[in-house]
Design an enzyme around this catalytic site. Structure first.
Site, mmCIF file in Angstrom:
data_model
loop_
_atom_site.group_PDB
_atom_site.id
_atom_site.type_symbol
_atom_site.label_atom_id
_atom_site.label_comp_id
_atom_site.label_asym_id
_atom_site.label_seq_id
_atom_site.Cartn_x
_atom_site.Cartn_y
_atom_site.Cartn_z
ATOM 1 N N ASN A 46 0.806 -1.226 0.000
ATOM 2 C CA ASN A 46 0.000 0.000 0.000
ATOM 3 C C ASN A 46 0.835 1.271 0.000
ATOM 4 O O ASN A 46 0.296 2.361 -0.173
ATOM 5 C CB ASN A 46 -0.971 0.005 1.186
ATOM 6 C CG ASN A 46 -2.129 -0.957 0.961
ATOM 7 O OD1 ASN A 46 -2.234 -1.563 -0.097
ATOM 8 N ND2 ASN A 46 -2.988 -1.096 1.959
ATOM 9 N N ASP A 79 -16.139 -3.479 -4.876
ATOM 10 C CA ASP A 79 -15.709 -4.866 -4.749
ATOM 11 C C ASP A 79 -16.387 -5.512 -3.558
ATOM 12 O O ASP A 79 -17.312 -4.955 -2.974
ATOM 13 C CB ASP A 79 -14.184 -4.998 -4.715
ATOM 14 C CG ASP A 79 -13.570 -4.287 -3.530
ATOM 15 O OD1 ASP A 79 -14.298 -4.056 -2.552
ATOM 16 O OD2 ASP A 79 -12.372 -3.988 -3.578
#
Ligand code: UD1
Length: 442
Positions: free
Chosen positions: A25, A118
């Protein structure tokens, strides 16, 4: 179910030493930051995972040249060849929308695919788009693409309705080369964002972080190349730690940083796990074997990270009593529990806010709270991974279950965890990659 899968046979308590990879990330965003300059950029400790390959492919399409060997990435983008990220990258990861700033600064136009929702929630990008508009961009949507134009972005004062990680990063990437001052209020302050800020500062950006979640960015004309080492992955650390405690094991996690895991460590202590901070890492262990229930509420940093929640839920199935988890970051992050129930876990979901933190999902009908009744014996099963973080939690469940498990949908796991099967093997788990039932060791 005849795709690639992991066949896992538990090998008792997980014991040994594991070395963390660099944080996905942070690394992916730092690669995007390299697009802001024509100069060469060096990133060390970059994990070899699918998400990095995807990000590099996108950069290459835009005009970057790179060499990526042994976790060191050398990348340079002398010229943006075209301002468009292909539609084929839509829904693959969260990166294309972050490329808008560099493309606008260097080309005046950015065309990026619409990002879908998602399994863990809708994941809208309204904060990103409204910030871009405030900074002078003109946005149109056509054929599942955002077409964004700006001659020169200018500074603006932006209040985020929620401290979004992605939106904060996007505004930072836009603000560093914008004309004038950009202020982000109610911003996110996750360690991976601070790592990105360090990269931008090395490049010549002027960014100040105030104590009240406010960033002040004074735009500069040009940025230069950088050399940076990506911080270790604290999500991977939390997952291995949960595995150590849940299995009654003992793992030294090389690279784990206490400063980025303070809230997590508190919860480990509350359930009855033990930790020892040593030079170079943290040892997580559970000699007593018995664990007690605890309550958790996920939150933005410095709170309990939402990505630690799935592995912690698996850990709580091994704790005696009733644990309550209130998920306040993503509205739909308990779907993965159905497979754990198949393995013998006793888990009930609730649409109520079972906690005290202010929550955007109150009375909205989302199953965003969960009660885990423990301790339950887990047994091996055939399970399918719904998303990346749930994926690792299934590997933990399979590693502590009775009997063998088959874990499908492992692409989700490999998108974000480097060499995961080998790392688990070193801790005593017997794990094979199988495809179409012709197995091979890895
Ligand atoms: C990042 C991380 C992810 C982590 C999450 C929260 C990456 C690639 N992913 O995701 O692993 O779980 O932070 O720590 O770094 N929101 C909006 N509108 C927006 C943006 C966000 O409503 O424009 C909402 C989201 O739906 C969600 C919340 O804000 O409910 C937090 O999302 P955000 O912090 O943006 O997560 P990501 O950056 O996508």
């Amino acid at each position: 179910m005849r795709d690639k899968y992991y066949h896992i046979i538990p090998g008792g308590p997980l014991q040994g030493r594991v070395k963390l990879s660099g944080a996905k990330n942070a690394a992916t965003k730092e690669i995007v930051a390299s697009l802001l300059t024509t100069e060469e950029c060096f990133l060390e400790n970059v994990p070899h995972i699918l998400d990095i390959s995807l990000t590099l492919e996108m950069c290459q399409e835009l005009g970057s040249q790179f060499v990526f060997e042994k976790h060191v990435l050398k990348i340079r983008t002398p010229k943006i060849q075209k301002p468009q990220v292909s539609k084929s990258y839509s829904g693959r990861n969260r990166i294309p929308i972050l490329m808008v700033g560099p493309l606008l600064h260097r080309y005046g136009e950015a065309i990026v695919p619409v990002v879908g929702g998602d399994k863990i929630g809708r994941r809208p990008i309204d904060f990103h788009l409204s910030a871009l508009e405030k900074m002078g961009a003109e946005i149109n949507q056509k054929d599942n693409l955002y077409i964004i134009k700006a001659k020169r972005l200018h500074g603006a004062e932006i209040f985020l309705p929620y401290p979004s990680v992605g939106a904060t990063e996007n505004i930072l990437l836009n603000g560093v080369l914008a004309e004038g001052r950009t202020i982000i209020r109610n911003a996110a302050i996750e360690p991976e964002i601070i790592d990105l800020v360090m990269v931008l500062q090395k490049m010549g950006a002027i960014i100040e972080l105030k104590e009240d979640r406010t960033y002040i960015i004074d735009g500069v004309k040009n940025l230069r190349g950088f050399r940076h080492r990506v911080l270790p992955d604290r999500i991977e650390a939390g997952s291995f730690a949960a595995a150590a405690i849940a299995s009654g094991g003992d793992i030294f996690i090389e690279g784990a940083e206490q400063i980025n895991m303070v809230t997590f460590i508190n919860k480990i202590r509350l359930v009855g796990g033990e930790i020892e901070v040593r030079e170079g890492g943290i040892r997580f262990f559970n000699k007593k074997g018995s664990l007690r229930a605890t309550n958790i509420e996920t939150n933005t940093h410095p709170g309990f990270m939402t990505d630690w929640q799935p592995p912690f839920v698996v850990l709580l199935t091994q704790a005696h009593g009733e644990s309550i988890i209130h998920e306040t970051v993503f509205e739909n992050r308990f779907g993965f529990t159905s497979e754990l129930i198949k393995m013998g876990a006793n888990i009930k979901l609730s649409t109520r806010c079972l906690g005290s933190l202010p929550c955007r999902f109150e009375n909205k009908g989302f199953s965003h709270s969960c009660i885990v009744f423990g301790k339950t014996k887990l047994h091996g099963a055939k399970i399918k991974v719904p998303d990346i973080r749930a994926g690792f939690s299934y590997l933990i469940a399979a590693s502590i279950a009775e009997g063998a498990s088959e874990v499908f949908g492992v692409d989700h796991i490999e998108r974000g965890y480097e060499n995961i099967a080998n790392k688990l093997r070193a801790l005593g788990v017997k794990i094979k990659i199988k495809r179409n039932h012709a197995s091979r060791d890895i």
